[in-house]
Each structure stands twice: as structure tokens, then as C-alpha cells.
Design a protein around this motif. Structure first.
Motif, PDB file in Angstrom:
ATOM      1  N   VAL A   1      -8.922 -63.132  18.053  1.00  0.00           N
ATOM      2  CA  VAL A   1      -8.029 -62.632  19.094  1.00  0.00           C
ATOM      3  C   VAL A   1      -6.998 -63.694  19.472  1.00  0.00           C
ATOM      4  O   VAL A   1      -5.820 -63.397  19.649  1.00  0.00           O
ATOM      5  CB  VAL A   1      -8.832 -62.185  20.333  1.00  0.00           C
ATOM      6  N   ASP A   2      -7.444 -64.943  19.593  1.00  0.00           N
ATOM      7  CA  ASP A   2      -6.503 -66.021  19.900  1.00  0.00           C
ATOM      8  C   ASP A   2      -5.399 -66.101  18.854  1.00  0.00           C
ATOM      9  O   ASP A   2      -4.225 -66.291  19.172  1.00  0.00           O
ATOM     10  CB  ASP A   2      -7.234 -67.361  19.983  1.00  0.00           C
ATOM     11  N   LEU A   3      -5.777 -65.949  17.594  1.00  0.00           N
ATOM     12  CA  LEU A   3      -4.790 -65.986  16.520  1.00  0.00           C
ATOM     13  C   LEU A   3      -3.845 -64.792  16.600  1.00  0.00           C
ATOM     14  O   LEU A   3      -2.632 -64.932  16.415  1.00  0.00           O
ATOM     15  CB  LEU A   3      -5.495 -66.014  15.163  1.00  0.00           C
ATOM     16  N   LEU A   4      -4.398 -63.610  16.861  1.00  0.00           N
ATOM     17  CA  LEU A   4      -3.566 -62.416  16.983  1.00  0.00           C
ATOM     18  C   LEU A   4      -2.528 -62.583  18.083  1.00  0.00           C
ATOM     19  O   LEU A   4      -1.366 -62.191  17.933  1.00  0.00           O
ATOM     20  CB  LEU A   4      -4.442 -61.196  17.283  1.00  0.00           C
ATOM     21  N   ILE A   5      -2.947 -63.168  19.197  1.00  0.00           N
ATOM     22  CA  ILE A   5      -2.036 -63.343  20.329  1.00  0.00           C
ATOM     23  C   ILE A   5      -1.021 -64.442  20.044  1.00  0.00           C
ATOM     24  O   ILE A   5       0.168 -64.286  20.328  1.00  0.00           O
ATOM     25  CB  ILE A   5      -2.833 -63.652  21.608  1.00  0.00           C
ATOM     26  N   GLN A   6      -1.484 -65.540  19.469  1.00  0.00           N
ATOM     27  CA  GLN A   6      -0.564 -66.637  19.184  1.00  0.00           C
ATOM     28  C   GLN A   6       0.537 -66.211  18.213  1.00  0.00           C
ATOM     29  O   GLN A   6       1.683 -66.649  18.330  1.00  0.00           O
ATOM     30  CB  GLN A   6      -1.307 -67.839  18.614  1.00  0.00           C
ATOM     31  N   GLN A   7       0.203 -65.334  17.283  1.00  0.00           N
ATOM     32  CA  GLN A   7       1.194 -64.825  16.339  1.00  0.00           C
ATOM     33  C   GLN A   7       2.382 -64.181  17.034  1.00  0.00           C
ATOM     34  O   GLN A   7       3.506 -64.221  16.535  1.00  0.00           O
ATOM     35  CB  GLN A   7       0.546 -63.786  15.412  1.00  0.00           C
ATOM     36  N   GLN A   8       2.132 -63.545  18.168  1.00  0.00           N
ATOM     37  CA  GLN A   8       3.181 -62.777  18.839  1.00  0.00           C
ATOM     38  C   GLN A   8       3.501 -63.321  20.223  1.00  0.00           C
ATOM     39  O   GLN A   8       3.955 -62.590  21.101  1.00  0.00           O
ATOM     40  CB  GLN A   8       2.783 -61.306  18.920  1.00  0.00           C
ATOM     41  N   GLN A   9       3.282 -64.623  20.421  1.00  0.00           N
ATOM     42  CA  GLN A   9       3.524 -65.208  21.734  1.00  0.00           C
ATOM     43  C   GLN A   9       4.947 -64.963  22.230  1.00  0.00           C
ATOM     44  O   GLN A   9       5.167 -64.586  23.383  1.00  0.00           O
ATOM     45  CB  GLN A   9       3.259 -66.716  21.691  1.00  0.00           C
ATOM     46  N   GLU A  10       5.924 -65.167  21.360  1.00  0.00           N
ATOM     47  CA  GLU A  10       7.320 -64.986  21.776  1.00  0.00           C
ATOM     48  C   GLU A  10       7.594 -63.533  22.134  1.00  0.00           C
ATOM     49  O   GLU A  10       8.287 -63.248  23.111  1.00  0.00           O
ATOM     50  CB  GLU A  10       8.269 -65.441  20.671  1.00  0.00           C
ATOM     51  N   SER A  11       7.045 -62.612  21.364  1.00  0.00           N
ATOM     52  CA  SER A  11       7.234 -61.186  21.665  1.00  0.00           C
ATOM     53  C   SER A  11       6.609 -60.822  23.007  1.00  0.00           C
ATOM     54  O   SER A  11       7.181 -60.052  23.784  1.00  0.00           O
ATOM     55  CB  SER A  11       6.612 -60.326  20.559  1.00  0.00           C
ATOM     56  N   ILE A  12       5.432 -61.386  23.289  1.00  0.00           N
ATOM     57  CA  ILE A  12       4.786 -61.124  24.571  1.00  0.00           C
ATOM     58  C   ILE A  12       5.657 -61.641  25.705  1.00  0.00           C
ATOM     59  O   ILE A  12       5.844 -60.978  26.726  1.00  0.00           O
ATOM     60  CB  ILE A  12       3.385 -61.773  24.618  1.00  0.00           C
ATOM     61  N   ASN A  13       6.215 -62.835  25.534  1.00  0.00           N
ATOM     62  CA  ASN A  13       7.110 -63.387  26.551  1.00  0.00           C
ATOM     63  C   ASN A  13       8.316 -62.489  26.799  1.00  0.00           C
ATOM     64  O   ASN A  13       8.857 -62.441  27.905  1.00  0.00           O
ATOM     65  CB  ASN A  13       7.594 -64.776  26.141  1.00  0.00           C
ATOM     66  N   GLN A  14       8.727 -61.783  25.749  1.00  0.00           N
ATOM     67  CA  GLN A  14       9.902 -60.913  25.854  1.00  0.00           C
ATOM     68  C   GLN A  14       9.547 -59.486  26.245  1.00  0.00           C
ATOM     69  O   GLN A  14      10.416 -58.622  26.292  1.00  0.00           O
ATOM     70  CB  GLN A  14      10.654 -60.906  24.520  1.00  0.00           C
ATOM     71  N   GLY A  15       8.276 -59.234  26.523  1.00  0.00           N
ATOM     72  CA  GLY A  15       7.896 -57.920  27.037  1.00  0.00           C
ATOM     73  C   GLY A  15       7.401 -56.933  26.007  1.00  0.00           C
ATOM     74  O   GLY A  15       7.520 -55.718  26.201  1.00  0.00           O
ATOM     75  N   GLU A  16       6.799 -57.431  24.917  1.00  0.00           N
ATOM     76  CA  GLU A  16       6.260 -56.518  23.903  1.00  0.00           C
ATOM     77  C   GLU A  16       4.950 -57.073  23.370  1.00  0.00           C
ATOM     78  O   GLU A  16       4.862 -58.254  23.041  1.00  0.00           O
ATOM     79  CB  GLU A  16       7.249 -56.350  22.751  1.00  0.00           C
ATOM     80  N   VAL A  17       3.939 -56.240  23.299  1.00  0.00           N
ATOM     81  CA  VAL A  17       2.652 -56.652  22.747  1.00  0.00           C
ATOM     82  C   VAL A  17       2.198 -55.621  21.724  1.00  0.00           C
ATOM     83  O   VAL A  17       2.287 -54.405  21.963  1.00  0.00           O
ATOM     84  CB  VAL A  17       1.597 -56.834  23.858  1.00  0.00           C
ATOM     85  N   ASP A  18       1.751 -56.111  20.572  1.00  0.00           N
ATOM     86  CA  ASP A  18       1.307 -55.254  19.479  1.00  0.00           C
ATOM     87  C   ASP A  18      -0.211 -55.328  19.386  1.00  0.00           C
ATOM     88  O   ASP A  18      -0.773 -56.410  19.204  1.00  0.00           O
ATOM     89  CB  ASP A  18       1.946 -55.734  18.170  1.00  0.00           C
TER      90      ASP A  18
END
Length: 210
Positions: A100-117
Motif C-alpha cells: 500500500v505504501d508503494l501504491l500511494i508513493q507512486q501517485q503522491q503528486e496526483s494525490i496532492n493535486q486532488g486525484e487518487v487511483d
């Protein structure tokens, strides 16, 4: 503590500004560890999931044997088997947590910009992730956004083609009175209001995909 908090606490250099342990810097599974997150990260996640599944199977097997030993009067053996079972359960949880940590780290910038996959997450993990990302946005810890885009997919790769994550996320948003709109494979959450959610979009589409 939420599953994404340790990721959000790290600064740009990757240092942890809180007390959370950085999972990616701890070589707990040397036979699986990949030193740098890259396109091979997905393969690493798959190996961690496979490792977790192996431990899950061991946990179930040992738990069954422990129960059988206890019922037949071999209580010492039952205790030993039970301890082994719980050790496998912990290893399973650790491997899944690292994935899960890896999944989240992959998309850290997207999460910061308001999108989570949420592709690649299990249902409980997906709900934890959505909860924590929403909390981070509401607390102002992430970039100010008026909405959060949650990519759930359509459940085409789920067992029997029945979506599990999408309806679970919708249920969570309804329970916590978020306003959201639905579109194929995507849920858009309004971060500006706590009004009772009123799903928007094609009602027929909702029935088919949710």
C-alpha cells in the motif's frame, strides 16, 4: 493511524518529519526489496501481494491445525501452532502494508493535486486511503482543491466482474455525508460542502456500474 499519514509526513527529500517508520527504507524482505521506485515498482508490489497471500494461506492452515490439536487434547501443540499462525498473520499484514505504501508513493503528486487511483488496493485499504486523503484535504495539509477525483474503475477485473471497491467507496461517502457525482469508473467528491450527498449522473449507469 491512517495508512497514508506516513507518506504525507515525508518532506521532498524523502525524510520522515514525524515518528513514522519509512517502510521503503527498511529492508525487511531482502529477497523482494527493490532499491529505487521505478517501473519495476509494480512488479515489487505484485511480489509483496504474493508474499502476503502465502502468509495468509499459512495462517489459515496453522489456525486449522491449532484448533484440531486443541480439540483433541494436545493443548501445548495447539499453543505453538497458534503462535505460528499469528506470526504469519503479522507477516501478511506487513507485506500488504508495504504494498500500500508503494501504491500511494507512486501517485503522491496526483494525490496532492486532488486525484487518487484505487487500482491495486483491496477494499479495506481503499476505504482507509480515501478517508485519509479526504481528511488531509479538509485539514489543509494538501494543496487546496475544491474537489477530489477518485478513480475506482468499473470492477471489470473483480471476481465475477462484480465491482467491490466502487460501491464500498460510495457507501463510505454517503455515511459521512459527502456530496459527490458519479461517472464511469470515477467518483468526484465536492470538498466545499458537507451537505447530504446527492449522486449526480445517469441513474441507469449508476445501477450498472456501482
Amino acid at each position: 493511524m491512517g495508512i497514508v499519514k506516513s507518506i504525507f509526513q515525508r518532506d521532498a527529500s524523502g525524510d520522515d518529519t514525524g515518528n513514522e517508520k519509512q517502510v521503503l527504507t527498511v529492508n525487511r524482505y531482502p529477497q523482494y526489496q527493490i532499491s529505487d521506485p521505478s517501473p519495476s515498482t509494480n512488479a515489487h508490489i505484485e511480489r509483496l501481494r504474493a508474499k502476503a497471500n502465502d502468509h495468509r494461506q499459512q495462517y489459515r492452515d496453522l489456525s486449522g491445525r491449532a484448533k484440531e490439536a486443541y480439540e483433541t487434547g494436545y493443548k501445548a501443540a495447539a499453543h505453538t501452532l497458534s503462535q505460528q499462525a499469528h506470526a504469519n498473520k503479522k507477516d501478511m499484514e506487513d507485506a500488504n502494508r508495504e504494498a500500500v505504501d508503494l501504491l500511494i508513493q507512486q501517485q503522491q503528486e496526483s494525490i496532492n493535486q486532488g486525484e487518487v487511483d484505487l487500482h491495486g488496493f483491496y477494499v479495506d485499504e481503499a476505504i482507509d486511503c480515501v478517508r485519509d486523503v479526504l481528511n488531509q484535504h479538509r485539514q489543509g495539509d494538501l494543496s487546496a482543491r475544491h474537489q477530489l477525483t477518485i478513480i475506482t474503475g468499473k470492477g471489470l477485473h473483480s471476481t465475477d466482474g462484480v465491482a467491490k471497491i466502487r460501491p464500498a467507496v460510495i457507501g463510505y461517502l454517503m455515511k459521512h455525508k459527502y456530496t459527490y457525482t458519479l461517472s464511469p469508473g470515477v467518483i468526484t467528491v465536492d470538498l466545499q460542502t458537507d451537505a447530504r450527498p446527492r449522486p449526480a449522473g445517469n441513474e441507469q449507469e449508476c445501477c450498472v456500474i456501482c
